[in-house]
Design an enzyme around this catalytic site. Structure first.
Site, PDB file in Angstrom:
ATOM      1  N   ASP A  72       0.827  -1.224   0.050  1.00 56.50           N
ATOM      2  CA  ASP A  72       0.033   0.228   0.016  1.00 56.50           C
ATOM      3  C   ASP A  72       1.025   1.333   0.079  1.00 56.50           C
ATOM      4  O   ASP A  72       1.866   1.335   0.591  1.00 56.50           O
ATOM      5  CB  ASP A  72      -1.030  -0.019   1.228  1.00 56.50           C
ATOM      6  CG  ASP A  72      -0.309  -0.068   2.429  1.00 56.50           C
ATOM      7  OD1 ASP A  72       0.709  -0.568   2.641  1.00 56.50           O
ATOM      8  OD2 ASP A  72      -0.762   0.825   3.506  1.00 56.50           O
ATOM      9  N   GLU A 137      -0.022  -0.963   6.011  1.00 54.94           N
ATOM     10  CA  GLU A 137       1.180  -0.284   6.675  1.00 54.94           C
ATOM     11  C   GLU A 137       1.016   1.264   6.730  1.00 54.94           C
ATOM     12  O   GLU A 137       1.166   1.668   7.930  1.00 54.94           O
ATOM     13  CB  GLU A 137       2.470  -0.545   6.132  1.00 54.94           C
ATOM     14  CG  GLU A 137       3.462  -0.342   6.954  1.00 54.94           C
ATOM     15  CD  GLU A 137       4.338   1.075   6.932  1.00 54.94           C
ATOM     16  OE1 GLU A 137       5.036   1.117   8.040  1.00 54.94           O
ATOM     17  OE2 GLU A 137       3.837   1.669   6.031  1.00 54.94           O
TER      18      GLU A 137
END
Length: 379
Positions: A72, A137
């Site tokens: 991400d 994250e």
């Protein structure tokens, strides 16, 4: 440009082009899993709520060497501020531009290319190689690495050595590696007063007046002296909100947000107790909502740090520096299991900014650093 180095640039470009804004993975992990399967890895997709995670492993023996990272990325921000479209990777003057170039799709590509080469060169390597990849994250980090670690711990599957591909370098690739991180704890403090007209102070309790001495004491408190690996703990107020917008009204409450970055000299419990002690001393009517972001961790010099340092020296010619500065990373979820964790990645000067970029030659060097580390640990 060699075949392997061409591969890392092309793979990074492919990953950047997938718009995986947290917690969306945009099929990045499918691409990674397909590549790993060709090198003999067994893939396990672990989906928790809105988050996609990948646990991939080659081998059943110890030690387990794990590459950890995230697919991400943070949102692009104002598109007009970008010189090139953030999800259309562009190379200009030796720099690769795009969201996630440095944080951390370049690292993911380098890991994959290095692993592919290592397995081809050393098919009978000792131990196991694993990948722990998440799409959560950059977001709230509640359904990502921490949930995968819970799954692994439940079946007693341990990681011995872990490289997290966060952008650790400052000026040149490999000049700094993170061998630990400070702990982080945040608080949302609400102090209650009594609203009323400013002209009648006898009928009000001003939460701003009540809060200021307590917040000043919290801000000036000496928490510890740090130690050989960590600086002293820091307390920072990040937001204070109160008032109705009118100058003639005493507000009924005040909200303050704060964060402490702390060393291994402190624990969550010690911090909570100290904050409560100070607030109680000032006779405040208050509540605190705590967020325990992560405990501090440290990997002390030894076999693993020597392996990474030697790899960097071999590839770049420079002596790396150990550091625990900066924010937190998913290493905080992996280290408590007993794993030795080190963060090694590209330069971090442009991460989360518009026109995020990474030097192409740095990605090529990173492939070799990861490869040499695998050689030192698993052969």
């Amino acid at each position: 440009m060699s075949q392997s180095t061409s591969a890392v640039i092309e793979l990074t470009k492919t990953l950047i082009s997938r718009k995986s804004v947290t917690p969306i993975d945009a099929q990045c992990q499918v691409l990674m899993a397909d590549m790993l399967a060709k090198s003999g890895f067994t893939n396990e997709s672990l989906v928790f709520e809105d988050t996609t995670n990948l646990w991939s492993r080659r081998g059943n023996e110890s030690p387990v060497f794990c590459f950890a990272g995230h697919t991400d990325v943070v949102p692009a921000g104002n598109l007009d501020s970008w010189n090139t479209p953030p999800f259309e990777p562009t190379i200009k003057d030796g720099m690769l531009y795009g969201r996630g170039a440095a944080d951390m799709k370049g690292s993911l590509a380098a890991m994959l290319v290095a692993t592919e080469k290592f397995v081809a060169d050393h098919p009978d390597h000792k131990g196991s190689i694993a990948y722990l990849i998440t799409s959560d994250e950059e977001g709230p980090f509640i359904n990502g690495t921490t949930r995968v670690i819970d799954t692994l711990e439940a079946r007693n599957e341990k990681i011995d050595y872990c490289i997290v591909g966060e952008p650790s370098s400052t000026h040149e690739i490999g000049d700094i590696i993170k061998n630990g991180r400070r702990g982080s704890i945040s608080g949302e403090l609400t102090i209650r007063g009594k609203q009323g007209h400013v002209a009648y102070p006898q009928h009000v309790i001003n939460p701003i007046h009540k809060a200021m001495p307590a917040l000043a004491e919290l801000s000036s408190t000496h928490w510890d002296n740090g130690n050989d690996y960590f600086p002293e703990t820091s307390f920072q107020l990040s937001n204070i909100e109160s008032g109705t917008g009118a100058t003639n009204v005493v507000p009924g409450h005040l909200t303050a947000l704060f964060n402490l970055r702390f060393s291994t000299e402190l624990t969550f419990d010690k911090i909570v107790d100290k904050v409560n002690e100070i607030l109680t001393k000032h006779e405040l009517d208050y509540d605190i909502k705590w967020t325990f972001n992560g405990k501090p961790f440290i990997t002390e010099p030894g076999i693993f740090i020597n392996a990474v340092s030697t790899a960097i020296k071999t590839v770049t010619g420079r002596q790396t520096e150990l550091s625990t500065s900066g924010g937190t990373s998913d290493g905080r979820f992996i280290a408590p299991t007993g794993a030795e964790v080190i963060e090694v990645g590209p330069c971090n000067a442009t991460i989360h900014q518009v026109n995020e970029s990474v030097k192409c030659t740095d990605l090529e060097a990173l492939v070799d650093i990861y490869y040499q580390t695998l050689v030192h640990v698993l052969t």
